[in-house]
Design a protein around this motif. Structure first.
Motif, PDB file in Angstrom:
ATOM      1  N   PHE A   1     -10.884  -9.463  -4.246  1.00 54.82           N
ATOM      2  CA  PHE A   1      -9.841  -8.834  -5.054  1.00 54.82           C
ATOM      3  C   PHE A   1      -9.650  -7.352  -4.715  1.00 54.82           C
ATOM      4  CE2 PHE A   1     -11.716 -12.228  -7.753  1.00 54.82           C
ATOM      5  CZ  PHE A   1     -10.630 -13.085  -7.732  1.00 54.82           C
ATOM      6  N   GLY A   2     -10.446  -6.841  -3.761  1.00 53.14           N
ATOM      7  CA  GLY A   2     -10.353  -5.436  -3.396  1.00 53.14           C
ATOM      8  C   GLY A   2      -8.980  -5.013  -2.888  1.00 53.14           C
ATOM      9  N   PRO A   3      -8.412  -5.729  -1.899  1.00 56.39           N
ATOM     10  CA  PRO A   3      -7.113  -5.295  -1.373  1.00 56.39           C
ATOM     11  C   PRO A   3      -6.035  -5.189  -2.448  1.00 56.39           C
ATOM     12  CG  PRO A   3      -8.107  -6.897   0.099  1.00 56.39           C
ATOM     13  CD  PRO A   3      -8.967  -6.859  -1.127  1.00 56.39           C
ATOM     14  N   ARG A   4      -6.011  -6.150  -3.359  1.00 55.63           N
ATOM     15  CA  ARG A   4      -4.997  -6.148  -4.416  1.00 55.63           C
ATOM     16  C   ARG A   4      -5.130  -4.910  -5.303  1.00 55.63           C
ATOM     17  NH1 ARG A   4      -5.147 -11.287  -8.261  1.00 55.63           N
ATOM     18  NH2 ARG A   4      -5.125 -12.241  -6.191  1.00 55.63           N
ATOM     19  N   ARG A   5      -6.366  -4.633  -5.725  1.00 55.87           N
ATOM     20  CA  ARG A   5      -6.556  -3.505  -6.646  1.00 55.87           C
ATOM     21  C   ARG A   5      -6.388  -2.165  -5.943  1.00 55.87           C
ATOM     22  NH1 ARG A   5      -8.560  -2.861 -11.975  1.00 55.87           N
ATOM     23  NH2 ARG A   5      -7.576  -0.907 -12.599  1.00 55.87           N
ATOM     24  N   ILE A   6      -6.809  -2.069  -4.689  1.00 53.16           N
ATOM     25  CA  ILE A   6      -6.608  -0.825  -3.943  1.00 53.16           C
ATOM     26  C   ILE A   6      -5.121  -0.528  -3.822  1.00 53.16           C
ATOM     27  CG2 ILE A   6      -6.875   0.306  -1.705  1.00 53.16           C
ATOM     28  CD1 ILE A   6      -9.509  -1.293  -1.385  1.00 53.16           C
ATOM     29  N   ARG A   7      -4.329  -1.551  -3.525  1.00 53.75           N
ATOM     30  CA  ARG A   7      -2.872  -1.350  -3.443  1.00 53.75           C
ATOM     31  C   ARG A   7      -2.319  -0.880  -4.791  1.00 53.75           C
ATOM     32  NH1 ARG A   7      -3.043  -6.281   0.046  1.00 53.75           N
ATOM     33  NH2 ARG A   7      -2.326  -5.668   2.134  1.00 53.75           N
TER      34      ARG A   7
ATOM     35  N   MET B   1       0.843  -1.195   0.000  1.00 53.52           N
ATOM     36  CA  MET B   1       0.000   0.000   0.000  1.00 53.52           C
ATOM     37  C   MET B   1       0.881   1.249   0.000  1.00 53.52           C
ATOM     38  SD  MET B   1      -3.183   1.053   0.091  1.00 53.52           S
ATOM     39  CE  MET B   1      -4.205   2.430   0.617  1.00 53.52           C
ATOM     40  N   MET B   2       0.656   2.149  -0.955  1.00 51.59           N
ATOM     41  CA  MET B   2       1.387   3.414  -1.027  1.00 51.59           C
ATOM     42  C   MET B   2       2.899   3.229  -1.120  1.00 51.59           C
ATOM     43  SD  MET B   2      -0.639   6.022   1.516  1.00 51.59           S
ATOM     44  CE  MET B   2       0.457   7.345   0.969  1.00 51.59           C
ATOM     45  N   ARG B   3       3.332   2.074  -1.641  1.00 48.23           N
ATOM     46  CA  ARG B   3       4.766   1.774  -1.763  1.00 48.23           C
ATOM     47  C   ARG B   3       5.463   1.756  -0.399  1.00 48.23           C
ATOM     48  NH1 ARG B   3       6.431   6.214  -4.293  1.00 48.23           N
ATOM     49  NH2 ARG B   3       4.362   7.121  -4.431  1.00 48.23           N
ATOM     50  N   LEU B   4       4.699   1.466   0.660  1.00 49.76           N
ATOM     51  CA  LEU B   4       5.260   1.357   2.001  1.00 49.76           C
ATOM     52  C   LEU B   4       6.025   0.043   2.151  1.00 49.76           C
ATOM     53  CD1 LEU B   4       2.159   2.579   4.010  1.00 49.76           C
ATOM     54  CD2 LEU B   4       4.408   3.677   4.077  1.00 49.76           C
ATOM     55  N   PRO B   5       6.910  -0.026   3.132  1.00 53.83           N
ATOM     56  CA  PRO B   5       7.555  -1.315   3.399  1.00 53.83           C
ATOM     57  C   PRO B   5       6.550  -2.354   3.874  1.00 53.83           C
ATOM     58  CG  PRO B   5       8.073   0.286   5.113  1.00 53.83           C
ATOM     59  CD  PRO B   5       7.392   1.039   4.022  1.00 53.83           C
ATOM     60  N   VAL B   6       6.806  -3.598   3.510  1.00 57.83           N
ATOM     61  CA  VAL B   6       5.985  -4.714   3.978  1.00 57.83           C
ATOM     62  C   VAL B   6       6.630  -5.273   5.237  1.00 57.83           C
ATOM     63  CG1 VAL B   6       5.100  -7.010   3.436  1.00 57.83           C
ATOM     64  CG2 VAL B   6       5.197  -5.260   1.658  1.00 57.83           C
ATOM     65  N   GLN B   7       5.798  -5.514   6.240  1.00 62.51           N
ATOM     66  CA  GLN B   7       6.302  -6.013   7.524  1.00 62.51           C
ATOM     67  C   GLN B   7       5.423  -7.168   7.972  1.00 62.51           C
ATOM     68  OE1 GLN B   7       7.867  -2.956  10.096  1.00 62.51           O
ATOM     69  NE2 GLN B   7       7.018  -3.934  11.932  1.00 62.51           N
ATOM     70  N   ALA B   8       6.022  -8.201   8.524  1.00 60.73           N
ATOM     71  CA  ALA B   8       5.258  -9.377   8.944  1.00 60.73           C
ATOM     72  C   ALA B   8       4.625  -9.206  10.310  1.00 60.73           C
ATOM     73  CB  ALA B   8       6.159 -10.610   8.946  1.00 60.73           C
ATOM     74  N   SER B   9       5.190  -8.330  11.132  1.00 60.80           N
ATOM     75  CA  SER B   9       4.726  -8.155  12.505  1.00 60.80           C
ATOM     76  C   SER B   9       4.329  -6.710  12.750  1.00 60.80           C
ATOM     77  CB  SER B   9       5.844  -8.547  13.482  1.00 60.80           C
ATOM     78  OG  SER B   9       5.539  -8.114  14.801  1.00 60.80           O
ATOM     79  N   PRO B  10       3.306  -6.481  13.592  1.00 60.30           N
ATOM     80  CA  PRO B  10       2.926  -5.106  13.928  1.00 60.30           C
ATOM     81  C   PRO B  10       3.819  -4.453  14.977  1.00 60.30           C
ATOM     82  CG  PRO B  10       1.501  -6.626  15.094  1.00 60.30           C
ATOM     83  CD  PRO B  10       2.393  -7.469  14.214  1.00 60.30           C
ATOM     84  N   GLU B  11       4.739  -5.210  15.536  1.00 58.25           N
ATOM     85  CA  GLU B  11       5.599  -4.679  16.590  1.00 58.25           C
ATOM     86  C   GLU B  11       6.375  -3.469  16.079  1.00 58.25           C
ATOM     87  OE1 GLU B  11       5.495  -5.622  19.681  1.00 58.25           O
ATOM     88  OE2 GLU B  11       4.105  -7.269  19.251  1.00 58.25           O
ATOM     89  N   GLY B  12       6.347  -2.404  16.869  1.00 61.82           N
ATOM     90  CA  GLY B  12       7.073  -1.195  16.524  1.00 61.82           C
ATOM     91  C   GLY B  12       6.335  -0.245  15.617  1.00 61.82           C
ATOM     92  N   LEU B  13       5.132  -0.623  15.174  1.00 61.64           N
ATOM     93  CA  LEU B  13       4.353   0.231  14.282  1.00 61.64           C
ATOM     94  C   LEU B  13       3.288   0.998  15.053  1.00 61.64           C
ATOM     95  CD1 LEU B  13       3.734  -2.187  11.259  1.00 61.64           C
ATOM     96  CD2 LEU B  13       5.483  -0.404  11.456  1.00 61.64           C
ATOM     97  N   ASP B  14       3.007   2.209  14.578  1.00 59.82           N
ATOM     98  CA  ASP B  14       1.897   2.994  15.123  1.00 59.82           C
ATOM     99  C   ASP B  14       0.601   2.726  14.369  1.00 59.82           C
ATOM    100  OD1 ASP B  14       3.514   4.544  17.042  1.00 59.82           O
ATOM    101  OD2 ASP B  14       4.391   5.450  15.244  1.00 59.82           O
ATOM    102  N   ALA B  15       0.726   2.439  13.086  1.00 61.22           N
ATOM    103  CA  ALA B  15      -0.441   2.159  12.238  1.00 61.22           C
ATOM    104  C   ALA B  15       0.008   1.243  11.110  1.00 61.22           C
ATOM    105  CB  ALA B  15      -1.032   3.444  11.672  1.00 61.22           C
TER     106      ALA B  15
ATOM    107  N   THR C   1     -12.957   3.056  -8.813  1.00 61.58           N
ATOM    108  CA  THR C   1     -13.496   2.720  -7.492  1.00 61.58           C
ATOM    109  C   THR C   1     -12.354   2.420  -6.525  1.00 61.58           C
ATOM    110  OG1 THR C   1     -15.475   1.792  -8.531  1.00 61.58           O
ATOM    111  CG2 THR C   1     -15.082   1.228  -6.226  1.00 61.58           C
ATOM    112  N   ALA C   2     -11.393   1.632  -6.970  1.00 61.52           N
ATOM    113  CA  ALA C   2     -10.247   1.315  -6.118  1.00 61.52           C
ATOM    114  C   ALA C   2      -9.377   2.544  -5.880  1.00 61.52           C
ATOM    115  CB  ALA C   2      -9.427   0.195  -6.748  1.00 61.52           C
ATOM    116  N   LEU C   3      -9.258   3.411  -6.880  1.00 65.36           N
ATOM    117  CA  LEU C   3      -8.506   4.654  -6.700  1.00 65.36           C
ATOM    118  C   LEU C   3      -9.149   5.517  -5.626  1.00 65.36           C
ATOM    119  CD1 LEU C   3      -6.295   6.653  -7.684  1.00 65.36           C
ATOM    120  CD2 LEU C   3      -8.000   7.532  -9.301  1.00 65.36           C
TER     121      LEU C   3
END
Length: 294
Positions: free
Chosen positions: A34-40, A1-15, A273-275
């Motif tokens: 298929f919504g998550p894929r197209r939204i990304r 999403m938004m070219r953010l880093p992918v992380q496996a764990s929520p530890e250390g994240l605020d959101a 719609t996804a945009l």
């Protein structure tokens, strides 16, 4: 999403952005898995600053994409368990989830996890439908029932529940009786036509106060002229500018989680719609409590 880093764990994240590719709770047109894929995909043009509100989300919060929850597409009950368990870990880590749906069934197990930490929460629910049916074809769990299940389990602070954009034909002349009997405020789409929703959101902020609230946004709240890629479209809905007014009107509230659901990309080959969904999720991120605005 938004070219953010992918992380496996929520530890250390605020959101974190989280995908829930589930659509076996739909009653009409499927495809929200298929919504998550197209939204990304459509989020790649989003940038880091919101000049309209002054929000600086990435200078204020540590944010990543946690990928998708591993749902069971052959068992809705088991999928809800998997979603609940995944979100309990996210919320326990102090990370605010921003969810890419998926059909609206997913909000029920998410709220189970959120309420486990925060207690009963307020709810800002933007939708064409109230999603408070009791059952369909004998089943008590599908995308038309999540908020009734939440009421029954005490997950919601019902005096702080506001539903905006509700419309469409019905089987009865008083389809909102249950909601109002629980203390919900129901704002019909026709009461939003041709007007700014800034005054409404001032009332909502006063009603919500400083206690935790959750935002659940069904893309079918918007008129299908703007968001045709959804499973149960209803005519004469909200506009994108009104959607922005609603989400931006949540700045200053104690938002503990958000979701954007019911994007079915198969019914909108343009991707608009996804945009739109990607932009609304960015606005939700900008409205979180710890985001600095200049």
């Amino acid at each position: 999403m938004m070219r953010l880093p992918v992380q496996a764990s929520p530890e250390g994240l605020d959101a974190a952005f989280v995908g829930v590719p589930l659509d076996i709770g739909t009653s009409n047109r499927p495809g929200a898995r298929f919504g998550p894929r197209r939204i990304r995909e459509e989020s790649v043009m989003l940038r880091t600053v919101n000049p309209s509100t002054g929000a600086l989300p990435f200078q204020s919060l540590r944010v990543a994409d946690l990928g998708d929850v591993n749902v069971n597409l052959y068992n809705l009950q088991d999928s809800c368990r998997l979603i609940r368990e995944a979100y309990q870990k996210i919320v326990a880590a102090g990370c605010v989830p921003l969810t890419l749906g998926g059909d609206h069934t997913i909000t029920y197990p998410i709220l189970q996890a959120v309420a486990k930490k925060h207690g009963p929460v307020g709810l800002l629910h933007v939708d064409a439908h109230t999603d408070t049916a009791d059952k369909a074809l004998g089943e008590k769990l599908y995308h038309g029932t999540p908020f009734r299940r939440c009421v029954e389990e005490g997950l919601l602070d019902c005096k702080r529940v506001v539903q905006i954009g509700i419309r469409g034909s019905s089987m009865t002349l008083d389809p909102y009786r249950y909601n109002r009997s629980q203390g919900f405020r129901v704002v019909l789409a026709e009461d939003c036509w041709m007007k700014s929703l800034v005054p409404l959101m001032a009332e909502v902020r006063q009603q919500m106060g400083g206690r935790p609230i959750y935002i659940s946004f069904d893309i079918d709240a918007l008129d299908p002229a703007y968001a045709p890629g959804t499973g149960t479209p209803e005519i004469a809905g909200l506009t994108p500018s009104q959607a922005l007014e609603i989400i931006r009107g949540c700045q200053g509230l104690n938002v503990v989680g958000c979701d954007l659901v019911e994007v079915s990309p198969l019914y909108d080959l343009s991707g608009n719609t996804a945009l739109l969904a990607a932009n609304l999720l960015f606005e939700m991120l900008c409205a979180l409590p710890r985001v600095t605005a200049v």
